[in-house]
Design an enzyme around this catalytic site. Structure first.
Site, short mmCIF file in Angstrom:
data_model
loop_
_atom_site.label_atom_id
_atom_site.label_comp_id
_atom_site.label_asym_id
_atom_site.label_seq_id
_atom_site.Cartn_x
_atom_site.Cartn_y
_atom_site.Cartn_z
N ALA A 166 0.90 -1.30 -0.10
CA ALA A 166 0.01 -0.06 0.08
C ALA A 166 0.85 1.20 0.10
CB ALA A 166 -0.87 0.00 1.26
N GLU A 218 0.59 -9.89 -1.33
CA GLU A 218 -0.68 -10.27 -1.51
C GLU A 218 -1.21 -10.38 -3.18
OE1 GLU A 218 -3.31 -9.04 2.37
OE2 GLU A 218 -2.33 -7.49 1.47
N GLU A 271 2.22 -6.06 8.01
CA GLU A 271 0.95 -4.85 8.20
C GLU A 271 0.89 -4.88 9.71
OE1 GLU A 271 -0.26 -6.34 3.91
OE2 GLU A 271 0.92 -7.09 5.92
N GLY A 318 0.92 -5.64 0.52
CA GLY A 318 0.02 -5.50 -0.43
C GLY A 318 0.61 -6.38 -1.77
#
Length: 269
Positions: free
Chosen positions: A75, A123, A143, A120
């Protein structure tokens, strides 16, 4: 591998789709920010995935990066630092759509990972069916170290790869994993020489794409929908997927080509 790019289409500012025959390359192209997932990159990625998902000519998709030292760092925390709580709430569906866009692609998908694949970014790789990584890869879900949790599918996808306890250890410690350990733990499927992740992923995609497109998509449905079900329920999922291909043109062509000792010419239907 000899490269023959048939066409290239840009989606927004940060995502490019390149076609290599029946293989599509979905390219993260925000090099100045190591492909950090901003609102605009998320929108671009969603648009690219929507186009690929609607294209029956794509048999395999490979997710790659233009940055030399990173696949994706997750992110965009600089952007989020300026968000109010209301901004964050408004952005959530946009960010989530990008991750589910990759996850929901109907054809087999491969992530080509080098350098940092964190948060992310990891991910996005986990949303793919297979991960090819080079020896520079560093993976992790950090995170909790910044006060949140993996929100792009990490808490669900990672345990499906490595089991609940291993996923818990990696998520709770927020630690980074180098390429060698990642291969040992099963975080990646192939470990290749430095700088060769894209080439090797595209070569793997080409081998997969030689097979029936109808069969590939049905096999992916069966794998995805059957995961986590009890055996009997899973076998029903498999049977439904089998029935969807058993009377297809691809099945008829595959049997004919086998008996005639020739390469199949898949109709894709």
């Amino acid at each position: 591998m000899a490269e023959a790019v048939e066409n290239e289409q840009r989606y927004g500012e940060y995502v490019v789709v390149r076609r290599h025959g029946h293989v599509a390359e979905l390219v993260l192209d925000r090099p100045k920010a190591m492909n950090a997932v901003s609102t605009e990159l998320a929108r671009s990625l969603t648009a690219g995935c929507e186009a690929l998902g609607a294209d029956p000519g794509v048999r395999v998709t490979v997710l790659t990066s233009t940055h030399e030292r990173a696949f994706c760092v997750g992110a965009d925390l600089k952007e989020r630092n300026a968000f109010s709580d209301a901004d964050l709430v408004r952005q959530r569906p946009t960010a989530r759509a990008a991750y589910t866009g990759v996850l929901d692609l109907p054809m087999p998908t491969i992530a080509a990972v080098h350098g940092f694949a964190l948060g992310g970014g990891f991910e996005l790789a986990l949303a793919c069916d297979l991960i090819v990584a080079d020896r520079t890869a560093v993976l992790g879900l950090p995170e909790v170290s910044v006060g949140v949790i993996p929100g792009g599918g990490g808490t669900q996808l990672l345990p499906r790869r490595v089991g609940a306890a291993r996923a818990a250890e990696l998520i709770f410690t927020a630690r980074r994993v180098d390429a060698a350990e990642a291969r040992e733990l099963g975080l990646v499927d192939e470990l290749v020489a430095e700088g060769s992740d894209r080439e090797e992923a595209l070569a793997l995609a080409a081998r997969i794409a030689a097979n029936s497109p109808v069969g590939l998509r049905a096999a992916k449905r069966a794998l995805r929908l059957g995961h986590g079900l009890d055996l009997r329920a899973g076998l029903e999922v498999e049977d439904a997927a089998w029935r969807s291909v058993a009377f297809s043109g691809d099945r008829a062509e595959g049997v004919a080509a086998f008996n005639e000792k020739r390469k199949p010419q898949w109709p894709g239907e």
